[in-house]
Motif scaffolding. Structure first.
Motif, PDB file in Angstrom:
ATOM      1  N   ALA A  36       0.836  -1.208   0.000  1.00  0.00           N
ATOM      2  CA  ALA A  36       0.000   0.000   0.000  1.00  0.00           C
ATOM      3  C   ALA A  36       0.869   1.257   0.000  1.00  0.00           C
ATOM      4  O   ALA A  36       0.555   2.238  -0.689  1.00  0.00           O
ATOM      5  N   LEU A  37       1.962   1.218   0.736  1.00  0.00           N
ATOM      6  CA  LEU A  37       2.896   2.349   0.763  1.00  0.00           C
ATOM      7  C   LEU A  37       3.518   2.567  -0.614  1.00  0.00           C
ATOM      8  O   LEU A  37       3.583   3.699  -1.107  1.00  0.00           O
ATOM      9  N   PRO A  46      -5.567  10.584  -6.549  1.00  0.00           N
ATOM     10  CA  PRO A  46      -7.005  10.330  -6.441  1.00  0.00           C
ATOM     11  C   PRO A  46      -7.406   9.982  -5.002  1.00  0.00           C
ATOM     12  O   PRO A  46      -6.630   9.358  -4.271  1.00  0.00           O
ATOM     13  N   GLU A  47      -8.594  10.394  -4.623  1.00  0.00           N
ATOM     14  CA  GLU A  47      -9.095  10.108  -3.271  1.00  0.00           C
ATOM     15  C   GLU A  47      -9.098   8.614  -2.978  1.00  0.00           C
ATOM     16  O   GLU A  47      -8.883   8.206  -1.838  1.00  0.00           O
ATOM     17  N   THR A  48      -9.320   7.800  -3.996  1.00  0.00           N
ATOM     18  CA  THR A  48      -9.321   6.348  -3.779  1.00  0.00           C
ATOM     19  C   THR A  48      -7.944   5.862  -3.332  1.00  0.00           C
ATOM     20  O   THR A  48      -7.844   4.965  -2.498  1.00  0.00           O
ATOM     21  N   ALA A  49      -6.885   6.470  -3.866  1.00  0.00           N
ATOM     22  CA  ALA A  49      -5.525   6.090  -3.471  1.00  0.00           C
ATOM     23  C   ALA A  49      -5.240   6.539  -2.041  1.00  0.00           C
ATOM     24  O   ALA A  49      -4.611   5.809  -1.270  1.00  0.00           O
ATOM     25  N   VAL A  50      -5.710   7.730  -1.686  1.00  0.00           N
ATOM     26  CA  VAL A  50      -5.544   8.213  -0.312  1.00  0.00           C
ATOM     27  C   VAL A  50      -6.302   7.301   0.644  1.00  0.00           C
ATOM     28  O   VAL A  50      -5.770   6.883   1.683  1.00  0.00           O
ATOM     29  N   GLN A  76       1.589  10.307   8.138  1.00  0.00           N
ATOM     30  CA  GLN A  76       2.465   9.471   7.315  1.00  0.00           C
ATOM     31  C   GLN A  76       2.263   9.756   5.832  1.00  0.00           C
ATOM     32  O   GLN A  76       3.206   9.657   5.044  1.00  0.00           O
ATOM     33  N   LEU A  77       1.064  10.149   5.457  1.00  0.00           N
ATOM     34  CA  LEU A  77       0.800  10.564   4.087  1.00  0.00           C
ATOM     35  C   LEU A  77       1.700  11.755   3.743  1.00  0.00           C
ATOM     36  O   LEU A  77       2.338  11.786   2.691  1.00  0.00           O
ATOM     37  N   LEU A  78       1.795  12.705   4.666  1.00  0.00           N
ATOM     38  CA  LEU A  78       2.652  13.872   4.438  1.00  0.00           C
ATOM     39  C   LEU A  78       4.132  13.497   4.465  1.00  0.00           C
ATOM     40  O   LEU A  78       4.941  14.116   3.768  1.00  0.00           O
TER      41      LEU A  78
END
Length: 90
Positions: free
Chosen positions: A16-17, A32-36, A48-50
């Motif tokens: 996923a990372l 895309p929001e789906t990836a987030v 962690q996204l940041l």
């Protein structure tokens, strides 16, 4: 090697990372929001996204610096050296 070839690593959270990081790079940050959502659903946080964005930025900076200066790769990293395909420069 799996990350470079696009093959699954074999650990769902790491995959996923990798998938999210690839989406950040390929979409130049317009993920895309789906990836987030998939990244967060895998157990990662918004912080962690940041972190991913920060690491991508550092990698871009390092790559551009190397491209402009031709600085040699440190000997300690020689075993992991990767050769990019030749690119046409405008």
């Amino acid at each position: 090697t799996a990350v470079r070839t696009g093959a699954p690593v074999g650990d769902a959270k790491i995959d996923a990372l990798v998938t999210f990081t690839r989406a950040v790079v390929l979409n130049k940050g317009f993920v895309p929001e789906t990836a987030v959502a998939a990244f967060l659903a895998a157990g990662y946080s918004k912080a962690q996204l940041l972190e991913v964005v920060g690491h991508v930025g550092l990698k871009v900076l390092a790559n551009y610096t190397h491209a402009l200066t031709g600085a040699p790769l440190d000997e300690a990293f020689q075993p992991q050296q990767w050769g990019a395909p030749e690119l046409e420069v405008a």
